[in-house]
Structure formats: structure tokens, C-alpha cells
Design a protein around this motif. Structure first.
Motif, PDB file in Angstrom:
ATOM      1  N   GLN A  53     -19.164 -14.861 -34.727  1.00  0.00           N
ATOM      2  CA  GLN A  53     -19.690 -14.277 -35.962  1.00  0.00           C
ATOM      3  C   GLN A  53     -20.259 -12.871 -35.740  1.00  0.00           C
ATOM      4  O   GLN A  53     -20.268 -12.049 -36.670  1.00  0.00           O
ATOM      5  N   ASP A  54     -20.687 -12.552 -34.501  1.00  0.00           N
ATOM      6  CA  ASP A  54     -21.212 -11.212 -34.238  1.00  0.00           C
ATOM      7  C   ASP A  54     -20.123 -10.153 -34.323  1.00  0.00           C
ATOM      8  O   ASP A  54     -20.415  -8.962 -34.482  1.00  0.00           O
ATOM      9  N   ARG A  55     -18.853 -10.555 -34.245  1.00  0.00           N
ATOM     10  CA  ARG A  55     -17.740  -9.612 -34.323  1.00  0.00           C
ATOM     11  C   ARG A  55     -17.234  -9.438 -35.747  1.00  0.00           C
ATOM     12  O   ARG A  55     -16.379  -8.599 -36.011  1.00  0.00           O
ATOM     13  N   PHE A  56     -17.779 -10.242 -36.655  1.00  0.00           N
ATOM     14  CA  PHE A  56     -17.375 -10.179 -38.058  1.00  0.00           C
ATOM     15  C   PHE A  56     -18.616 -10.085 -38.952  1.00  0.00           C
ATOM     16  O   PHE A  56     -18.902 -10.992 -39.740  1.00  0.00           O
ATOM     17  N   ARG A  93     -10.519  -6.847 -33.448  1.00  0.00           N
ATOM     18  CA  ARG A  93     -11.830  -7.193 -33.982  1.00  0.00           C
ATOM     19  C   ARG A  93     -12.417  -8.400 -33.249  1.00  0.00           C
ATOM     20  O   ARG A  93     -13.620  -8.462 -33.005  1.00  0.00           O
ATOM     21  N   ALA A  94     -11.575  -9.361 -32.905  1.00  0.00           N
ATOM     22  CA  ALA A  94     -12.055 -10.602 -32.295  1.00  0.00           C
ATOM     23  C   ALA A  94     -12.568 -10.399 -30.876  1.00  0.00           C
ATOM     24  O   ALA A  94     -13.379 -11.205 -30.398  1.00  0.00           O
ATOM     25  N   VAL A 102     -18.019  -2.606 -33.386  1.00  0.00           N
ATOM     26  CA  VAL A 102     -17.867  -3.740 -34.303  1.00  0.00           C
ATOM     27  C   VAL A 102     -18.054  -3.283 -35.742  1.00  0.00           C
ATOM     28  O   VAL A 102     -17.265  -3.631 -36.631  1.00  0.00           O
ATOM     29  N   GLN A 103     -19.096  -2.508 -35.994  1.00  0.00           N
ATOM     30  CA  GLN A 103     -19.365  -2.031 -37.352  1.00  0.00           C
ATOM     31  C   GLN A 103     -18.277  -1.082 -37.840  1.00  0.00           C
ATOM     32  O   GLN A 103     -17.872  -1.125 -39.010  1.00  0.00           O
ATOM     33  N   THR A 104     -17.787  -0.222 -36.957  1.00  0.00           N
ATOM     34  CA  THR A 104     -16.726   0.715 -37.328  1.00  0.00           C
ATOM     35  C   THR A 104     -15.458  -0.025 -37.724  1.00  0.00           C
ATOM     36  O   THR A 104     -14.817   0.288 -38.741  1.00  0.00           O
ATOM     37  N   ALA A 108     -13.482  -0.251 -41.404  1.00  0.00           N
ATOM     38  CA  ALA A 108     -12.107   0.237 -41.513  1.00  0.00           C
ATOM     39  C   ALA A 108     -11.111  -0.875 -41.809  1.00  0.00           C
ATOM     40  O   ALA A 108     -10.104  -0.656 -42.504  1.00  0.00           O
ATOM     41  N   HIS A 109     -11.388  -2.070 -41.286  1.00  0.00           N
ATOM     42  CA  HIS A 109     -10.429  -3.170 -41.387  1.00  0.00           C
ATOM     43  C   HIS A 109     -11.160  -4.446 -41.801  1.00  0.00           C
ATOM     44  O   HIS A 109     -11.523  -5.271 -40.965  1.00  0.00           O
TER      45      HIS A 109
END
Length: 323
Positions: A53-56, A93-94, A102-104, A108-109
Motif C-alpha cells: 500500500q505504500d507504493r500506491f 509502481r509496484a 512513489v508520489q511522482t 503521472a500514472h
């Protein structure tokens, strides 16, 4: 709950109570846990049990839409800058963990969670309920809480004609692989192979660059395609070849001469995402294989093993599609 591959949509009696058919996505399978209390964490768990969840953070922020004590089964998807589903960007992202990156990537995606099952509601497990009832609860959840993207309800149908239309047309869209068939009376059994999956397939060609086994008994073919600069790029490998098919290959494949093959320093994994290496024999890249493939690719590489149809002895390697 997992699915077994089938070539075609099964008959209604193949699973308990008749069939429901959901779209099958080319993303990351994940379980989403809404916070059990207002200050609790949102969790996103992969099939292997990792918490990501920290990556999303975009999904975590959108968890305020979800009621407490909710557990959803679904698929993670990510859009690229062209607005189409992109597995490569999803992978990026994963695995990205640096907070700024991660925020960038999230900006963007953006990510989407396509929900196709509900496992817990209001803190109470409902996995023992039949699928038809769980699906009704899932639809009521989306309607009653007015859930909006990134939360997305997976399309589902009981009409085989509609599912066949999805297979024929919807799978032309990047990110849509096929359909998953579920029994209307089936409970949800974690880890069990109880569903059926049908991927859309197409026939195409690739160059045979290496084999496993021996020239007198090939076991698998390792396949490539040329890029725009004429370099042979790895694109996938076949499933195990039958004895009959192997006999038809004997005499047509020859060992590559030392110092002549573009893959002399290459290593090929036994499966996508696996670090184990295949024991291969390089062959002269002068034969073309006709193969059956599905739509799941990562940078031009078929992620799932392909099926050998035959050698195309009439086709020169330069006529094979490029990567």
C-alpha cells in the motif's frame, strides 16, 4: 481463490449452479483491506502476501470512500500517459519504494482497483456465501456507497454470448486478457483452484533461437524476434513439446556454430519472474515457429508460455513480425 486455464468457455454445468463470467485483467492480483477504524491503516496485499500500500498512495487516499471492515479481491491496473492500461508501468509502481518517486509515479500514472469479489463486509467474513450472493453484495456496495474511481466494479455476465463477445473484441484492448468463469453457488475458498479462466489467443510467428532438451528430442523452444536494428530479441518460450511434435522438429534444427549466435551470453529464466535458469542449446536462428499466444506481454515478451503449432518451413525469418 485461483483459476484453471481452459481453451474455451465451458458449458453452464461445468461449475456449481451455472456460470457467471467476469472480465479477466492483465494486472496485479491484490486484496484490499479498508481501515477497521477511522485512524486505522489501509492495506493492499499481493498474491505472495507482500503489503504494497505504500507504493500506491493514490489508492490509500481513496480508501476514505470504503466502509470500515471491508475486504475486496480484485486486480490492480495502471494507466500510462496515453491513457491505456500498461503492465510495465504497473510493475514500476509496484517495485518503487523511494517516497518521492512513489508520489511522482502516482501522479503521472494513476492506479485503479477493479473489484471482482467481496470477502468481508462490516468486519464479518462472507467467503462461505455462494458467489451469486457475494456478487449482489458487491454491486450493492458500489451503488450504496457511490464508489468511484479508483474503485471500479468488474463487469460480469451470465450470458455466454456476451462472454464470447468479450473474448473476441474486448481483448483487443491492452490490459484485457479474457474471462474468468465462476460457479454461481461456489463459496470462496482461499488458495483453491475452483474457477476457470479463458484467455484470448492469437496465432503468430517467432524465430527459434534455442531449445531445451536435445536436437534429437527437443523439450521446449526458446523464441525471438528481430528488432529495428536487426538484433534477435528474446520474446518467450513454448510449453513442453509433445513426443509427436518433437519428432517433426528433428532434422530441421541445427546447433549454432560457436561465436555466431547473438544469444551466446544470454540466460533464460524457467518462468516469468523466476530467477532459475533454463539449460538451453543454441540453434541456428534460421527456422520460424508458428505459435499460439495470449495477450499478456511485458516489453514485447510473452509472459505466459506459448504453444507450438508447427514449424513454418515456407517462411523466411525476415518475414517474422519485429519487436
Amino acid at each position: 481463490m485461483l483459476a484453471q486455464a481452459r481453451d474455451t468457455i465451458p458449458s453452464p454445468g461445468a461449475l456449481r449452479g451455472g456460470l457467471a463470467m467476469d472480465l479477466k485483467w492483465d494486472g496485479y492480483r491484490a486484496i484490499a483491506f479498508s481501515p477497521a477504524r477511522p485512524d486505522g491503516p489501509f492495506l493492499l496485499q499481493t498474491r505472495r502476501g507482500s503489503l504494497i500500500q505504500d507504493r500506491f498512495p493514490d489508492l490509500a487516499a481513496a480508501a476514505v470512500q470504503l466502509p470500515p471492515g471491508l475486504v475486496l479481491d480484485g486486480e490492480l491496473l495502471v494507466l500510462n500517459s496515453a491513457g491505456t492500461m500498461d503492465f510495465e508501468v504497473l510493475q514500476r509502481r509496484a517495485v518503487t519504494t523511494t517516497p518521492r518517486a512513489v508520489q511522482t509515479l502516482a501522479r503521472a500514472h494513476p492506479a485503479y482497483f477493479v473489484a471482482f469479489d467481496i470477502l468481508q463486509l462490516g468486519g464479518q467474513p462472507i467467503v462461505a456465501e455462494p458467489y451469486e450472493q457475494r456478487r449482489s453484495r458487491l454491486e450493492a456496495l458500489f451503488a450504496g456507497h457511490a464508489l468511484s474511481p479508483p474503485w471500479t466494479l468488474c463487469p460480469s455476465t451470465k450470458d455466454p454470448a456476451v462472454a464470447r463477445e468479450w473474448l473476441e473484441t474486448w481483448t483487443r484492448t491492452p490490459g484485457v486478457e479474457g474471462v474468468v468463469c465462476k460457479g454461481l453457488l461456489q463459496p470462496y475458498r482461499p488458495g483453491a483452484i475452483g474457477w476457470l479462466k479463458v484467455r484470448a489467443r492469437q496465432t503468430t510467428e517467432a524465430v527459434v533461437g534455442a531449445i531445451t532438451g536435445t536436437l534429437s528430442r527437443p523439450r521446449m523452444l526458446v523464441l525471438g524476434r528481430f528488432d529495428g536494428e536487426g538484433r534477435l530479441r528474446y520474446v518467450g518460450k513454448t510449453t513442453q513439446i509433445s513426443t509427436t511434435a518433437a519428432q517433426q522438429l528433428v532434422g530441421w534444427l541445427t546447433a549454432a556454430s560457436v561465436g555466431t549466435h547473438p544469444w551466446e551470453d544470454a540466460r533464460f529464466s524457467t518462468a516469468w519472474g523466476n530467477r532459475d535458469v533454463l539449460d538451453t542449446t543454441l540453434v541456428a536462428p534460421d527456422r520460424v515457429a508458428e505459435v499460439s499466444v495470449d495477450t499478456a506481454q511485458d516489453r514485447g515478451v510473452w509472459r505466459h508460455p506459448v504453444r507450438l503449432a508447427r514449424l513454418r518451413l515456407d517462411m523466411p525469418v525476415n518475414d517474422v513480425p519485429t519487436v
